[in-house]
Scaffold this active site. Sequence first.
Site, PDB file in Angstrom:
ATOM      1  N   ASN A   1     -42.024  22.884  -4.870  1.00  0.00           N
ATOM      2  CA  ASN A   1     -42.202  21.445  -4.899  1.00  0.00           C
ATOM      3  C   ASN A   1     -43.688  21.117  -4.772  1.00  0.00           C
ATOM      4  OD1 ASN A   1     -42.250  18.570  -3.665  1.00  0.00           O
ATOM      5  ND2 ASN A   1     -40.110  18.838  -4.264  1.00  0.00           N
ATOM      6  N   ALA A   2     -44.122  20.055  -5.422  1.00  0.00           N
ATOM      7  CA  ALA A   2     -45.525  19.656  -5.368  1.00  0.00           C
ATOM      8  C   ALA A   2     -45.996  19.447  -3.934  1.00  0.00           C
ATOM      9  CB  ALA A   2     -45.736  18.388  -6.186  1.00  0.00           C
TER      10      ALA A   2
ATOM     11  N   CYS B   1     -53.478  14.000 -33.617  1.00  0.00           N
ATOM     12  CA  CYS B   1     -54.888  13.908 -33.241  1.00  0.00           C
ATOM     13  C   CYS B   1     -55.209  12.440 -32.995  1.00  0.00           C
ATOM     14  CB  CYS B   1     -55.821  14.495 -34.300  1.00  0.00           C
ATOM     15  SG  CYS B   1     -55.879  13.586 -35.856  1.00  0.00           S
TER      16      CYS B   1
ATOM     17  N   GLY C   1     -42.748   5.541 -19.178  1.00  0.00           N
ATOM     18  CA  GLY C   1     -43.062   6.568 -18.198  1.00  0.00           C
ATOM     19  C   GLY C   1     -43.305   6.055 -16.796  1.00  0.00           C
TER      20      GLY C   1
END
Length: 610
Positions: A264-265, A464, A546
């Site tokens: 876990n972070a 790009c 997000g």
Amino acid sequence: MSTLTSNYDPVKYKTPTGSKLNCKGWIQEAALRMLLNNLNPEVAERPDDLIVYGGRGKAARNFEALDNIIAALKILENDESLLIQSGKPVGILKTHKDAPRVLISNSQLVPNWANWKHFDELEKKGLMMYGQMTAGSWIYIGSQGIVQGTYETYAAVADKHFSNLSASCHSDEGGISKTSANSGSLKGTLNVTAGLGGMGGAQPLAITMNEGVALIAEVEEWRIDKRIETRYLDEKYTDIDEAIDSAVRYKQSGVGKSIGVLCNAVHLLQRLIERNIIPDTLTDQTSAHDPLVGYIPHTLTNEQANILRTENPTEYLHRAYESMYLHVQLMLQLMDKGAITFDYGNNIRARAKEFEEKIKNDELRMMNERPQSGDLIHNSSFLTHKFKPGRCFDFPGFVPAYIRPLFCEGKGPFRWAALSGDPNDIAVTDEVIMNMFPENKGMIRWMQMAKETIAFQGLPARICWLGQGEREKAGLAFNELVRTGKVKAPIVIGRDHLDTGSVASPNRETEAMLDGSDAVADWPILNALVNTAGGASWVSLHHGGGVGMGYSIHAGMVIVADGTDDAEARLRRVLRNDPGMGVIRHADAGYEIAKDTLKKNDLDYKQKLG
């Protein structure tokens, strides 16, 4: 109509390739292929659940809806438009040949109801799905679609903080700085982050392409294995100390390597602090935008999380928020020790702030109910009282810190896919792009590295960052390749919703706007409207993306280069207007770079007034 299924069938849902049509036109065919490409197991995270990426970002609401979308696309005429409401087809209407063949709206809720609680209720009833950004708009191309933007961000970090060049000009636009392209490098730096999902999976390759060392926490082992398999990640560890030791060695030797560690972070950051190892850069791309489905608390194993999420979602959410709060506090501790720290757009700062405010309000309420009690109410109170309050937004988001100057020039994630399925078609387009913009040294460097290091997932594709004027030129050149037979089938062109003029997201793309217009959502709606009017092949308007429900409105567009004169006319309009909306939006907010770009590209309506 085909028989309905209840899980992903790799034969039934295989993406068509080649030059043979399954639909009545190439635009419908492109929509069909890109929809199925989104669900290709090489691309999607959980195709059996129709989840493409980003926690629960789906391509269709359910398998019945998916089958009906496919059937509708196959019969759709060239003067009709298919309407998609949160992943379900709801109508086919007569329009005209230049209208979008598909119009999509995902996850829209009236503002007072725009929260996860109400969304979850609707989702359980089968009335809505979460479209994320490119999942529900059918233009996700795997991790490559995120790599280049992540590469650009870390290149900007390198330019700003690790450049050997002293020449740097600072504007008066809220701290924006600009340096010469690729003047910095991450060589000899340790870059710590977390999350190797559909978004975060781009981080290791983007960092090593900038010559740095990446140390990334991930709680699900299959995600680490997938990134190694697709060559986005170099090494895997299950022991935190061993992973840290390896990363430090690579940093000291100046070797760009990426390391995934199964943990876990929170546990990784705690161990770095305990060992007094301070990263050069620190961020996070866990699915903090979705506390219930996306983020896994540090107090639970994956197995425990899966059980608790179902049996007691309220308790799960409390643990997730508690964990995100601690996660942010640990990031702040490392920032205070010297780590260059920034939010990478998953809304983890807001989640931490929400938790802090909730606990404060709970304490006040309980103290009023029991005025004689001076005790802290529960474990969360002990946690919040360990840290200085009001600091959750002390580190900036990545857009105002590094990306906004690019947005001001209309630059953003221009992506395309070869509908033929032939990688050689992408090789042809690569050469065209590099020959067309030889002065864009940063883009040339990216294209050369991408050709060598990027493994295609699903249909061959490329991305790009191109700016105002450049996207239009590229689209017209692709159309000519199709017209002259230099590629074997049409090229589909799209972009991420994370773009210059297509998002209102106060904690991400529009954070800290110069004029304070962070939350103004007219711009993405105007973007969707102008792309519809211009003749994009399909247009989408989403909510949440997000950062989660209630935090953003964003628009997507896709346009097909099929080699025809009609396509040429549409490409001229759409690929000028789409980035042009971003230039107009930033000029309206007062950015001088955008004002200059506006005038240079004849986008200033006031000049037309005389």
